[in-house]
Design a protein around this motif. Sequence first.
Motif, PDB file in Angstrom:
ATOM      1  N   PHE A   1      52.733  -3.767  38.010  1.00  0.00           N
ATOM      2  CA  PHE A   1      53.127  -5.076  37.500  1.00  0.00           C
ATOM      3  C   PHE A   1      52.958  -6.195  38.516  1.00  0.00           C
ATOM      4  N   GLU A   2      52.588  -5.833  39.756  1.00  0.00           N
ATOM      5  CA  GLU A   2      52.351  -6.917  40.718  1.00  0.00           C
ATOM      6  C   GLU A   2      51.167  -6.664  41.651  1.00  0.00           C
ATOM      7  N   ALA A   3      51.226  -5.572  42.417  1.00  0.00           N
ATOM      8  CA  ALA A   3      50.262  -5.417  43.512  1.00  0.00           C
ATOM      9  C   ALA A   3      48.833  -5.172  43.032  1.00  0.00           C
ATOM     10  N   MET A   4      48.689  -4.375  41.970  1.00  0.00           N
ATOM     11  CA  MET A   4      47.341  -3.992  41.557  1.00  0.00           C
ATOM     12  C   MET A   4      46.669  -5.087  40.738  1.00  0.00           C
ATOM     13  N   SER A   5      45.370  -5.249  41.019  1.00  0.00           N
ATOM     14  CA  SER A   5      44.553  -6.152  40.227  1.00  0.00           C
ATOM     15  C   SER A   5      43.863  -5.313  39.155  1.00  0.00           C
ATOM     16  N   LEU A   6      44.266  -5.536  37.898  1.00  0.00           N
ATOM     17  CA  LEU A   6      43.756  -4.710  36.802  1.00  0.00           C
ATOM     18  C   LEU A   6      42.913  -5.557  35.858  1.00  0.00           C
ATOM     19  N   LYS A   7      42.018  -4.887  35.163  1.00  0.00           N
ATOM     20  CA  LYS A   7      41.176  -5.609  34.210  1.00  0.00           C
ATOM     21  C   LYS A   7      41.952  -5.840  32.916  1.00  0.00           C
ATOM     22  N   LEU A   8      42.057  -7.081  32.550  1.00  0.00           N
ATOM     23  CA  LEU A   8      42.766  -7.421  31.320  1.00  0.00           C
ATOM     24  C   LEU A   8      41.801  -8.072  30.337  1.00  0.00           C
ATOM     25  N   ASN A   9      42.047  -7.811  29.061  1.00  0.00           N
ATOM     26  CA  ASN A   9      41.282  -8.465  28.016  1.00  0.00           C
ATOM     27  C   ASN A   9      41.625  -9.953  28.024  1.00  0.00           C
ATOM     28  N   THR A  10      40.609 -10.794  28.114  1.00  0.00           N
ATOM     29  CA  THR A  10      40.878 -12.223  28.308  1.00  0.00           C
ATOM     30  C   THR A  10      41.549 -12.855  27.089  1.00  0.00           C
ATOM     31  N   THR A  11      41.340 -12.289  25.909  1.00  0.00           N
ATOM     32  CA  THR A  11      41.928 -12.924  24.722  1.00  0.00           C
ATOM     33  C   THR A  11      43.403 -12.595  24.535  1.00  0.00           C
ATOM     34  N   ASN A  12      43.791 -11.319  24.792  1.00  0.00           N
ATOM     35  CA  ASN A  12      45.200 -10.983  24.529  1.00  0.00           C
ATOM     36  C   ASN A  12      45.940 -10.453  25.755  1.00  0.00           C
ATOM     37  N   ASP A  13      45.284 -10.513  26.915  1.00  0.00           N
ATOM     38  CA  ASP A  13      45.931 -10.072  28.157  1.00  0.00           C
ATOM     39  C   ASP A  13      46.280  -8.583  28.158  1.00  0.00           C
ATOM     40  N   GLN A  14      45.759  -7.851  27.188  1.00  0.00           N
ATOM     41  CA  GLN A  14      46.001  -6.406  27.165  1.00  0.00           C
ATOM     42  C   GLN A  14      45.110  -5.733  28.203  1.00  0.00           C
ATOM     43  N   VAL A  15      45.611  -4.619  28.741  1.00  0.00           N
ATOM     44  CA  VAL A  15      44.832  -3.875  29.725  1.00  0.00           C
ATOM     45  C   VAL A  15      43.649  -3.205  29.034  1.00  0.00           C
ATOM     46  N   VAL A  16      42.510  -3.279  29.668  1.00  0.00           N
ATOM     47  CA  VAL A  16      41.322  -2.590  29.170  1.00  0.00           C
ATOM     48  C   VAL A  16      41.096  -1.373  30.064  1.00  0.00           C
ATOM     49  N   PHE A  17      41.055  -0.197  29.451  1.00  0.00           N
ATOM     50  CA  PHE A  17      40.857   0.990  30.275  1.00  0.00           C
ATOM     51  C   PHE A  17      39.381   1.331  30.384  1.00  0.00           C
ATOM     52  N   ASN A  18      38.940   1.421  31.629  1.00  0.00           N
ATOM     53  CA  ASN A  18      37.566   1.798  31.918  1.00  0.00           C
ATOM     54  C   ASN A  18      37.635   2.942  32.924  1.00  0.00           C
ATOM     55  N   MET A  19      37.093   4.088  32.546  1.00  0.00           N
ATOM     56  CA  MET A  19      37.212   5.275  33.394  1.00  0.00           C
ATOM     57  C   MET A  19      36.737   5.021  34.823  1.00  0.00           C
ATOM     58  N   SER A  20      35.661   4.260  34.980  1.00  0.00           N
ATOM     59  CA  SER A  20      35.088   4.081  36.319  1.00  0.00           C
ATOM     60  C   SER A  20      35.994   3.250  37.226  1.00  0.00           C
ATOM     61  N   GLY A  21      36.846   2.425  36.652  1.00  0.00           N
ATOM     62  CA  GLY A  21      37.717   1.583  37.465  1.00  0.00           C
ATOM     63  C   GLY A  21      36.943   0.599  38.333  1.00  0.00           C
ATOM     64  N   LEU A  22      35.712   0.294  37.918  1.00  0.00           N
ATOM     65  CA  LEU A  22      34.872  -0.612  38.708  1.00  0.00           C
ATOM     66  C   LEU A  22      35.472  -2.018  38.726  1.00  0.00           C
ATOM     67  N   ASP A  23      35.514  -2.613  39.893  1.00  0.00           N
ATOM     68  CA  ASP A  23      36.006  -3.981  40.079  1.00  0.00           C
ATOM     69  C   ASP A  23      37.469  -4.166  39.674  1.00  0.00           C
ATOM     70  N   GLU A  24      38.241  -3.093  39.719  1.00  0.00           N
ATOM     71  CA  GLU A  24      39.688  -3.224  39.552  1.00  0.00           C
ATOM     72  C   GLU A  24      40.360  -2.192  40.449  1.00  0.00           C
ATOM     73  N   ASP A  25      41.622  -2.430  40.760  1.00  0.00           N
ATOM     74  CA  ASP A  25      42.364  -1.465  41.567  1.00  0.00           C
ATOM     75  C   ASP A  25      42.673  -0.230  40.716  1.00  0.00           C
ATOM     76  N   VAL A  26      42.685   0.916  41.349  1.00  0.00           N
ATOM     77  CA  VAL A  26      42.999   2.146  40.612  1.00  0.00           C
ATOM     78  C   VAL A  26      44.082   2.920  41.363  1.00  0.00           C
ATOM     79  N   PHE A  27      44.865   3.667  40.575  1.00  0.00           N
ATOM     80  CA  PHE A  27      45.975   4.444  41.131  1.00  0.00           C
ATOM     81  C   PHE A  27      45.804   5.908  40.731  1.00  0.00           C
ATOM     82  N   PHE A  28      46.026   6.810  41.683  1.00  0.00           N
ATOM     83  CA  PHE A  28      45.991   8.242  41.391  1.00  0.00           C
ATOM     84  C   PHE A  28      47.331   8.882  41.736  1.00  0.00           C
ATOM     85  N   LEU A  29      47.860   9.610  40.781  1.00  0.00           N
ATOM     86  CA  LEU A  29      49.114  10.339  40.981  1.00  0.00           C
ATOM     87  C   LEU A  29      48.763  11.779  41.329  1.00  0.00           C
ATOM     88  N   SER A  30      48.964  12.145  42.579  1.00  0.00           N
ATOM     89  CA  SER A  30      48.614  13.503  42.999  1.00  0.00           C
ATOM     90  C   SER A  30      49.718  14.500  42.650  1.00  0.00           C
TER      91      SER A  30
END
Lengths: 286, 317
Positions: free
Chosen positions: A44-73
């Motif tokens: 909700f703050e630190a990560m820069s995520l890709k959002l849909n510009t029209t509704n601000d919803q998160v867009v999930f892209n498996m590659s995570g290209l050009d956005e921050d990604v998080f892995f839960l080990s």
Amino acid sequence: MQTQELVSIASQVRRDILRMVHGCQSGHPGGSLGCTDLLVSLYFEAMSLKLNTTNDQVVFNMSGLDEDVFFLSNGHISPVLYSVLARKGYFPVKELSTFRKINSRLQGHPTPHEHLEGIRIASGSLGQGLSVAIGVAQAKKLNNDSSVVYCLMGDGEQNEGQVWEAAMYAPHHKVDNLIAFIDVNGQQIDGPTEKIMNNRDLQLKYEAFGWKVLHVNGNDMAELQLCLKDAKNLLGNETPIMILMKTEMGAGVDFMMGSHKWHGVAPNDQQLEEALNQLSETLGDY
Amino acid sequence: MSKYTYETKKDTRSGFGAGMEFLSLTNPKVVALCADLIGSLKLEPFIKNCPERFFQTGIAEANMIGIASGLSIGGYIPFATTFANFGTGRVYDQIRQSVAYSGKNVKIACSHAGLTLGEDGATHQILEDIGLMKMLPGMVVINPCDYNQTKAATIAVANYTGPVYLRFGRPVVPVFTPEDQEFIIGKAITLIEGSDVSIFATGHLVWESILAADILKEKGIHAEVINIHTIKPLDTQAILESVKKTSCLVSAEEHQINGGLGDSIAQFLATTMPLPQEFVGVNDSFGESGKPADLMDKYGLNAVSIAEKALKAISRK
């Protein structure tokens, strides 16, 4: 985002965790509650995520290209990840009710096998996530993508040999777009980590491997926000960053704290009620 | 004598190296990882052509599999390479969780499979890897027979999306596959047509099966020899068409009988067309040190053994 807003979201996430685990009478509430503040502050703050510009919803892209990604080990704390992903808008919040039930995308441990938005790798068998995160970080470098890779491990998970293979690799290859965390709650299944397999000085160990090591109280939202800012400022210096995050298992629920009892035990009806009474319903239960 | 001849002998791992060299120039998404065995895997040309796309992991295979999985998430096509023993059995859970269950486009490409690794002995001679890998849901398992086929297979698996185990070996063996033969994953190749017995072989045992057909021909027996380079997915149609003609079969592989190619064929035929089948492979035993050819003779992985098993299969019709 204001610290108080993040605290408010964390309260709802903790409610979700407890209700999910109660709903299927299985799962791991202790570590999930302990890491709630971190995941909320990341997503909700630190990560820069890709959002849909029209509704601000998160867009999930498996590659995570050009956005921050998080892995839960340490995949067993899946409830906190599922709740945060749903509350962030990756998938419908009501789907949280299917956790660990048959035909659910919310498997006991996270997996992309069921095509759940937000999940890029399976975890649960411990010690593998840091390697995957490093691979993604190196792919980002090949792609000239300047975004950041985050990875969370448990302190018990440090027993796994693969963790140290990855610990050796990342500084050698100058993977400096990676921020990793260890959830230092001092507990593992058979008891306190210092009795089961003593990690001794994790700071010295990681520094010896070539990491920049930071410390934070993982249950203090304001301190987490500052620490994540500091960590981001240290990126790009040919060194991966490890944050030793002190947490309390069961944080947020008085009778679940200070004990290892709630590692993998679900609350009964009465315990759930008692726990929920301590946490405000800030965003509406699913 | 059969129509198959050869001019040179080359190792299949050099075929892999040649395939990777081709990919270094033609596919910018291909990356390679190696756990301190660059020379053995013949990766020097790849590294020379695109050093930025090579990742040395040191002797840390578990980490290598995880890094490969991460690189695939980032859109690359990683080839994780080492000896077959260290690239499969040693890291089974890493492959299971971070590659197969996660559905990642990772190619696990391993040399020195089987007895023909030779003098290093049983610690390094994995004979269980086909079984381990074929049991993983969604995993493609390929064991090409010679230099040209290994090169073609390497290029083919880069163009396929999904997890693949590509298995090859150390010693020089006859090169008899045409250089320009297209490699189609899951499509068996009929090398010799015959009507008396079907020989289904994979890897180094394909050439031995061709020689076995010559031995059988001298006895007036017409063996059909089929190269099953892809153990999974198995070309069940080719197998069924062949055994419909021959009514008995032999499987031949440099692997444990338990869990290998023959196992897969038997499982398929048991439910479609049960027929007498004999197995050429290692029979529930570890290998040992020795020259590759001596080991193959001792463990019965040669043309003579295949011919003997063929006669036995025919006698059971």
